[in-house]
Every structure is written in C-alpha cells, then in structure tokens.
Design an enzyme around this catalytic site. Sequence first.
Site, mmCIF file in Angstrom:
data_model
loop_
_atom_site.group_PDB
_atom_site.id
_atom_site.type_symbol
_atom_site.label_atom_id
_atom_site.label_comp_id
_atom_site.label_asym_id
_atom_site.label_seq_id
_atom_site.Cartn_x
_atom_site.Cartn_y
_atom_site.Cartn_z
ATOM 1 N NE ARG A 1 14.693 3.458 4.325
ATOM 2 C CZ ARG A 1 15.670 3.041 3.542
ATOM 3 N NH1 ARG A 1 15.967 3.672 2.414
ATOM 4 N NH2 ARG A 1 16.376 1.981 3.871
ATOM 5 C CG HIS B 1 16.054 10.419 -1.973
ATOM 6 N ND1 HIS B 1 17.325 9.917 -1.825
ATOM 7 C CD2 HIS B 1 16.142 11.762 -1.842
ATOM 8 C CE1 HIS B 1 18.151 10.926 -1.597
ATOM 9 N NE2 HIS B 1 17.466 12.048 -1.612
ATOM 10 C CB ILE B 2 13.600 4.537 -4.687
ATOM 11 C CG1 ILE B 2 14.366 4.693 -6.009
ATOM 12 C CG2 ILE B 2 12.551 3.423 -4.774
ATOM 13 C CD1 ILE B 2 15.311 3.548 -6.338
ATOM 14 C CB SER B 3 12.770 4.652 0.346
ATOM 15 O OG SER B 3 13.980 5.267 0.745
ATOM 16 N NE ARG C 1 18.342 4.460 5.603
ATOM 17 C CZ ARG C 1 19.381 3.933 4.967
ATOM 18 N NH1 ARG C 1 19.984 4.604 4.016
ATOM 19 N NH2 ARG C 1 19.813 2.731 5.291
ATOM 20 C CE1 TYR D 1 15.996 2.190 -1.876
ATOM 21 C CE2 TYR D 1 16.448 0.176 -0.649
ATOM 22 C CZ TYR D 1 16.542 1.544 -0.781
ATOM 23 O OH TYR D 1 17.174 2.272 0.184
ATOM 24 N NE ARG E 1 20.088 -1.254 -0.663
ATOM 25 C CZ ARG E 1 20.148 0.056 -0.628
ATOM 26 N NH1 ARG E 1 20.125 0.752 -1.737
ATOM 27 N NH2 ARG E 1 20.243 0.678 0.518
ATOM 28 C CG ASP F 1 31.429 21.904 -1.377
ATOM 29 O OD1 ASP F 1 30.407 22.516 -0.980
ATOM 30 O OD2 ASP F 1 32.409 21.673 -0.642
ATOM 31 C CD GLU G 1 18.142 15.292 -2.383
ATOM 32 O OE1 GLU G 1 18.318 14.500 -1.445
ATOM 33 O OE2 GLU G 1 18.151 16.536 -2.236
ATOM 34 C CG HIS H 1 21.707 10.379 4.373
ATOM 35 N ND1 HIS H 1 20.479 10.998 4.237
ATOM 36 C CD2 HIS H 1 21.578 9.165 3.777
ATOM 37 C CE1 HIS H 1 19.649 10.181 3.609
ATOM 38 N NE2 HIS H 1 20.290 9.062 3.324
ATOM 39 N N PRO I 1 25.497 5.011 -4.652
ATOM 40 C CG PRO I 1 26.295 5.360 -2.489
ATOM 41 C CD PRO I 1 25.930 6.079 -3.748
ATOM 42 C CG ASN I 2 24.767 0.080 -1.682
ATOM 43 O OD1 ASN I 2 25.635 -0.748 -1.945
ATOM 44 N ND2 ASN I 2 24.833 0.856 -0.618
ATOM 45 C CB ALA J 1 24.441 5.907 1.463
ATOM 46 C CG ASN K 1 18.539 7.871 -5.708
ATOM 47 O OD1 ASN K 1 19.074 8.093 -4.626
ATOM 48 N ND2 ASN K 1 17.595 6.967 -5.865
#
Length: 149
Positions: A111, A104-106, A115, A26, A21, A91, A102, A84, A13-14, A81, A78
Amino acid sequence: MKKNINVLLINGPNLNLLGDREKNIYGDKTLSCLINDLKKRSEILNISLNDIQSNAEHVIIEKIHSAKKEKIDYIIINPAAFTHTSIAIRDALIAVTIPFIEVHISNIYARENFRSHSWLSDISKGVITGLGLDGYFWALETISKRCCV
C-alpha cells in the site's frame, strides 16, 4: 487434557467499520461477525478469546497493561494505523512480556509508503499481513500449536 489458552485480541482504530469501510480492501464482513467466528474456532482450539476494539491509543495501552493480571498467555493485535505511529503501544507490549502476533487484513507493504513501517513487527512472534480476515484464524492456529508447550 490440554490447558486452556487465554488470548487477548486487540483491534485498533477504524476496524469497528469493517463491513462498511473500503470493502475492496477489507471485505464485507463486520467486526462482530468476525469476532463470533473467531470465538467459535477458539472453542475448538481450547482457547479462551477476549477481545477489544478501540480507536483510542490509551485504551489499547491500558488493556495491554492489564493483560498480565488477567493471565493472558498470548495477544493477537491488529494495531491498524497505530502500526505506523505508536511507540507507546510498542513499549506497552515490551513491558508486559506477553508474546504476540501482529495481524493486518491488507498487505501493508503493498500500500502507501507510509504504511510499510511497523513499530511492532520486530518485537512480535510473527506478522500475518495481506491474507484478509483469514489472518486472524491463522494467528489462532499458530497460538494453538505453539503456546504453553
């Protein structure tokens, strides 16, 4: 000749808002530009890259489920959200038994507190966090070196 590696890239998402954003976190590159760059690098690495971005958890889960039939060798995810919150994505990844990285950009650990927990990291082959968009490229390089040997 080395076997072509089939990789599924999942963006949660996002991430469709990349480039607009929170540029301080990002960056200003759009998702479509990122995907184009990743596909160019994938060709050099003999990787066939399929990608999906969804803001809907069930769409991501269904794509993970179909990955086995689609003969996906590796997943880069990625989960954004959903990192978390989504035991359902966890599953699904366990069920298909396809190795994944996995990304993650940040740096999720630098943070907000909420998160800092991932439902996926302990079942992944590795986690790349906080390296910006380069994290996706590092995931491709890792898969190229480790997959299917």
